[in-house]
Structures are given as structure tokens and as C-alpha cells.
Design a protein around this motif. Structure first.
Motif, PDB file in Angstrom:
ATOM      1  N   LEU A  48     120.946   8.026  39.024  1.00  0.00           N
ATOM      2  CA  LEU A  48     121.783   8.437  40.150  1.00  0.00           C
ATOM      3  C   LEU A  48     123.191   8.848  39.733  1.00  0.00           C
ATOM      4  CD1 LEU A  48     120.844   5.678  42.767  1.00  0.00           C
ATOM      5  CD2 LEU A  48     119.964   8.009  42.632  1.00  0.00           C
ATOM      6  N   ALA A  49     123.550   8.632  38.472  1.00  0.00           N
ATOM      7  CA  ALA A  49     124.936   8.839  38.052  1.00  0.00           C
ATOM      8  C   ALA A  49     125.398  10.278  38.266  1.00  0.00           C
ATOM      9  CB  ALA A  49     125.096   8.445  36.582  1.00  0.00           C
ATOM     10  N   VAL A  50     124.606  11.249  37.817  1.00  0.00           N
ATOM     11  CA  VAL A  50     125.033  12.645  37.906  1.00  0.00           C
ATOM     12  C   VAL A  50     125.076  13.137  39.352  1.00  0.00           C
ATOM     13  CG1 VAL A  50     124.542  15.005  37.168  1.00  0.00           C
ATOM     14  CG2 VAL A  50     124.231  13.115  35.579  1.00  0.00           C
ATOM     15  N   PRO A  51     124.064  12.853  40.202  1.00  0.00           N
ATOM     16  CA  PRO A  51     124.220  13.246  41.612  1.00  0.00           C
ATOM     17  C   PRO A  51     125.450  12.644  42.283  1.00  0.00           C
ATOM     18  CG  PRO A  51     121.941  12.685  41.164  1.00  0.00           C
ATOM     19  CD  PRO A  51     122.710  12.331  39.934  1.00  0.00           C
ATOM     20  N   VAL A  52     125.739  11.371  41.986  1.00  0.00           N
ATOM     21  CA  VAL A  52     126.930  10.744  42.580  1.00  0.00           C
ATOM     22  C   VAL A  52     128.193  11.419  42.060  1.00  0.00           C
ATOM     23  CG1 VAL A  52     128.271   8.618  42.686  1.00  0.00           C
ATOM     24  CG2 VAL A  52     125.798   8.543  43.015  1.00  0.00           C
ATOM     25  N   ALA A  53     128.229  11.698  40.753  1.00  0.00           N
ATOM     26  CA  ALA A  53     129.398  12.381  40.183  1.00  0.00           C
ATOM     27  C   ALA A  53     129.559  13.776  40.774  1.00  0.00           C
ATOM     28  CB  ALA A  53     129.270  12.463  38.663  1.00  0.00           C
ATOM     29  N   ALA A  54     128.446  14.470  40.989  1.00  0.00           N
ATOM     30  CA  ALA A  54     128.519  15.804  41.592  1.00  0.00           C
ATOM     31  C   ALA A  54     129.041  15.733  43.023  1.00  0.00           C
ATOM     32  CB  ALA A  54     127.140  16.461  41.565  1.00  0.00           C
ATOM     33  N   ALA A  55     128.582  14.729  43.784  1.00  0.00           N
ATOM     34  CA  ALA A  55     129.074  14.569  45.155  1.00  0.00           C
ATOM     35  C   ALA A  55     130.565  14.244  45.163  1.00  0.00           C
ATOM     36  CB  ALA A  55     128.284  13.466  45.857  1.00  0.00           C
ATOM     37  N   ALA A  56     130.989  13.367  44.250  1.00  0.00           N
ATOM     38  CA  ALA A  56     132.414  13.033  44.158  1.00  0.00           C
ATOM     39  C   ALA A  56     133.237  14.262  43.789  1.00  0.00           C
ATOM     40  CB  ALA A  56     132.623  11.922  43.131  1.00  0.00           C
ATOM     41  N   ALA A  57     132.692  15.103  42.902  1.00  0.00           N
ATOM     42  CA  ALA A  57     133.409  16.319  42.514  1.00  0.00           C
ATOM     43  C   ALA A  57     133.560  17.268  43.703  1.00  0.00           C
ATOM     44  CB  ALA A  57     132.680  17.014  41.370  1.00  0.00           C
ATOM     45  N   VAL A  58     132.532  17.350  44.548  1.00  0.00           N
ATOM     46  CA  VAL A  58     132.611  18.194  45.746  1.00  0.00           C
ATOM     47  C   VAL A  58     133.726  17.714  46.668  1.00  0.00           C
ATOM     48  CG1 VAL A  58     131.400  18.835  47.861  1.00  0.00           C
ATOM     49  CG2 VAL A  58     130.212  18.929  45.675  1.00  0.00           C
ATOM     50  N   ILE A  59     133.809  16.397  46.864  1.00  0.00           N
ATOM     51  CA  ILE A  59     134.849  15.833  47.730  1.00  0.00           C
ATOM     52  C   ILE A  59     136.238  16.110  47.163  1.00  0.00           C
ATOM     53  CG2 ILE A  59     135.758  13.683  48.687  1.00  0.00           C
ATOM     54  CD1 ILE A  59     132.878  12.616  48.667  1.00  0.00           C
ATOM     55  N   ILE A  60     136.393  15.934  45.858  1.00  0.00           N
ATOM     56  CA  ILE A  60     137.702  16.164  45.224  1.00  0.00           C
ATOM     57  C   ILE A  60     138.103  17.633  45.336  1.00  0.00           C
ATOM     58  CG2 ILE A  60     138.922  16.139  43.015  1.00  0.00           C
ATOM     59  CD1 ILE A  60     137.290  13.653  42.293  1.00  0.00           C
ATOM     60  N   ARG A  61     137.140  18.524  45.124  1.00  0.00           N
ATOM     61  CA  ARG A  61     137.459  19.956  45.225  1.00  0.00           C
ATOM     62  C   ARG A  61     137.858  20.338  46.661  1.00  0.00           C
ATOM     63  NH1 ARG A  61     132.335  20.753  42.471  1.00  0.00           N
ATOM     64  NH2 ARG A  61     132.671  20.561  40.225  1.00  0.00           N
TER      65      ARG A  61
END
Length: 376
Positions: free
Chosen positions: A336-349
Motif C-alpha cells: 500500500l505504500a506507493v498508492p498512499v504516497a501517490a495520494a499524498a502527492a496529489v493532495i500536496i500538489r
């Protein structure tokens, strides 16, 4: 007569800086405390959150065919039930086809890997390296201790993830039930959220969730396709070379592809070890070359072409995310690490876009496109 401006003395300047630093420090402590509380809540509620997260990932894959059926006039519940039955049937068929071979060859797989480690050890102890027995024993002991420690962490993470359910089967069943209701009632969620949250937050929350959903769907589907290409190419090379357990190794390669960087490294190392023991060093080097070529194809062609700029995650971020996820929640965390990191990156952007809009700056995405046009 012009009035002279009185400048503050050094003490007043120091005091102003100290007050500003104190305010920032208190804000930092408050945010850190809030994040700690959030992490504690996630840990306590992990047994509930895990099926929901797994269901969301499955929904990103199953939603397109469900949406197509609903567009053809099929009732929502019937469309979801049909697609779930087809997906479970395909998964069960795949497991039934490959599981017996893997179970039968699992002992041989472990023996081949162990023999490969022993052969590598003998090679390191001979010329031209001539590494002493004491150095080899020390290195092997350190690796063994590390593996034992990692195994304990993985086991702990798995049991923590399952939690009160006490069984992965119960977690899987819960995830299937949640998937059914998410696919059935999902289109109502955003409108309900808009009414519940209210302005001015509702548009932002809805936009972020839609972007996260799109990113997760693209990531899962793309990663599955990339893993399949890796497994087919590497498996074909192993079959041509006559390496034992080629089909089992291809399946391990496909599964390992869902844990970026680490999964490919582990699966490739295992294939090289078995080729070394069974076919000799020449075939082992050929297998290593095949794996490196496939990884270069994945990293330089498949990933940029298929994922384009949807993820925008540097390899270091991916590696750190996988490491943190594995050390915290074990195998499930690594997946789950990469999907969570991708979601966090979307929020930050998205947050960066809002800050740029309010401050009158050019958003980073627009600035990058303008620079690309100027360079072209």
C-alpha cells in the motif's frame, strides 16, 4: 523640517525574532502532535481501515466494467454482483491453475535458493577474491540476523494489519463486501459529501478525492500491466534457458511488481540464484542480463509511457515509502505504500495550486508547460 525615523535597537530586533520563532515552534509542535494522534487512531482502527483501503484499490480496477454495464441499463446491484463474480472466478481459476505447481515446487525452490547461496559463498572464498572463512561467516551471520529481524517485523505487521479479525480470510471477505457497496453506491458519495461538508470546503474536498481516485486507478492498472510484461519477458527467458521453476519464478516476478524496486530486486535475485545452481554461471549471467534489460525497458519505456506524468514520484520517494510501509505494517504496508504516497502527492500538489492561485504566482504545472514550450 523632516522628521527622523527611529530605528529599533538590537534587543528589540532579537525579541521580535524570538517571538516569531516561538510562534513557529508552537505551531510545529501542534501539527506534530496532531499527526501523532492521527497515526495512533489509524493504528487502532487499522483492522477497519485495511478492508476499506483494499476495497478502494479493487474498486479502481472494477469500476470501468461496472460503469459500462450500468450504462447499458443493467441495475447497479446486478452489475456489481456480476463483475464481482467474474473477477472472483478469474482469480480462483488462476490460483487453481498455479497453486498446485507452486506448492509442489516450494520445497525445491527453497533448496535451490539455499544451494545458490552456498555456491556463491564457495566462489567468494576461492580465487581471485580469497575472502577468509571468518569474514564469510561474519557476513552470513549478519545477513541471517537481518533476515530474521525482517521476518519478525513482517509477521508483526501482518498480525497488526489483520488485528481483531484474526484471519486474512475474514479481512478479504470484509473487503469484498465493502467493494460491493462502494461500487453500487459510489456515484452518490461525492454529491452527499458536497451537501455534508458545505461551502467553501466542499469543492476542494470533491476535487481532491476525484484526483486521488483517478491517480489510484491509473497506478493500479498500469502497475498490473507493467508487472505482467515483466513476468512474461523474464519467464520466457527462463523457459528458453531451461531454468527450473520458470513458471513459479514468473509468478513471483508478477506479484513482486506490485512492490516497486524492492519486489523486482528480490524476484530477480532469486531467479539468478536458481539459474546459478541448476545451469551454471554462464546461464546465471544471461538471466541477470535479461532481468537488467527488462528493468531498463520498464524504467525507461513502459513506466514513462504508460504512467506518463500522473504519478510524478521520484524513485527515492518510492523507495522510502516502501521501506516505511514495510517496517510499519509489514507486507501489506509495502503493497500500500506507493498508492498512499501517490495520494499524498496529489493532495500536496492541489494545495500548492491553491497557494499559487491566492498569492498570484504561476502554478508549477503551468510554469513547467510554459518552460517546455519555450525550450521547444
Amino acid at each position: 523640517m523632516q522628521e527622523q525615523t527611529t530605528l529599533p535597537n538590537r534587543g528589540a530586533v532579537y525579541g521580535a525574532h524570538l517571538r516569531s520563532s516561538a510562534v513557529v515552534a508552537v505551531q510545529f509542535i501542534a501539527v506534530a502532535a496532531a499527526l501523532w494522534v492521527l497515526a495512533w487512531v489509524v493504528g487502532k482502527a487499522w483492522v477497519i481501515l485495511l478492508p476499506v483501503v483494499l476495497a478502494l484499490i479493487v474498486c479502481t480496477v472494477l469500476w470501468p466494467p461496472v460503469r459500462w454495464l450500468r450504462g447499458k441499463g443493467v441495475p447497479p446491484a446486478a452489475a456489481v454482483l456480476l463483475i464481482l463474480l467474474v473477477a472472483l472466478g478469474l482469480l480462483s481459476g488462476l490460483v487453481a491453475a498455479v497453486a498446485p505447481a507452486i506448492v509442489e515446487q516450494s520445497t525445491e525452490l527453497a533448496q535451490q535458493a539455499t544451494a545458490g547461496v552456498v555456491q556463491v559463498r564457495d566462489w567468494l572464498g576461492g580465487p581471485p577474491l580469497d575472502i577468509s572463512e571468518a569474514q564469510l561467516d561474519s557476513a552470513v551471520t549478519a545477513i541471517t540476523d537481518r533476515l530474521n529481524s525482517s521476518s519478525a517485523q513482517i509477521a508483526s505487521g501482518v498480525f497488526t494489519g489483520v488485528g481483531a479479525a484474526t484471519s486474512a480470510l475474514v479481512t478479504a471477505f470484509t473487503a469484498i463486501v465493502v467493494t460491493f457497496f462502494l461500487l453500487k453506491d459510489g456515484p452518490r458519495f461525492i454529491p452527499w459529501l458536497r451537501r455534508t461538508v458545505g461551502n467553501p470546503a466542499a469543492p476542494h474536498v470533491a476535487e481532491v478525492l476525484e484526483r486521488v481516485w483517478s491517480t489510484l486507478g491509473g497506478f493500479i492498472r498500469t502497475q498490473a500491466l507493467v508487472s505482467l510484461v515483466d513476468a512474461v519477458l523474464i519467464g520466457a527467458g527462463l523457459v528458453i534457458l531451461g531454468v527450473p521453476l520458470a513458471y513459479a519464478l514468473a509468478i513471483i516476478t508478477f506479484i513482486g511488481g506490485f512492490v516497486p524496486i524492492v519486489g523486482a530486486f528480490v524476484a530477480g535475485g532469486l531467479a539468478v540464484l536458481i539459474a546459478l545452481v541448476s545451469n551454471g554461471p554462464v546461464d546465471a549471467l544471461i538471466v541477470l542480463g535479461i532481468i537488467l534489460a527488462v528493468q531498463q525497458l520498464e524504467g525507461n519505456v513502459l513506466q514513462p509511457w504508460l504512467q506518463s506524468k500522473s504519478m510524478k514520484l521520484h524513485a527515492v520517494i518510492v523507495l522510502l515509502a516502501v521501506t516505511l510501509g514495510a517496517s510499519t505494517f509489514g507486507v501489506i504496508g509495502a503493497f500500500l505504500a506507493v498508492p498512499v504516497a501517490a495520494a499524498a502527492a496529489v493532495i500536496i500538489r492541489y494545495y500548492d495550486e491553491q497557494v499559487s492561485a491566492r498569492s498570484g504566482e504561476t502554478p508549477a504545472s503551468e510554469q513547467e508547460s510554459e518552460e517546455a514550450e519555450e525550450s521547444a
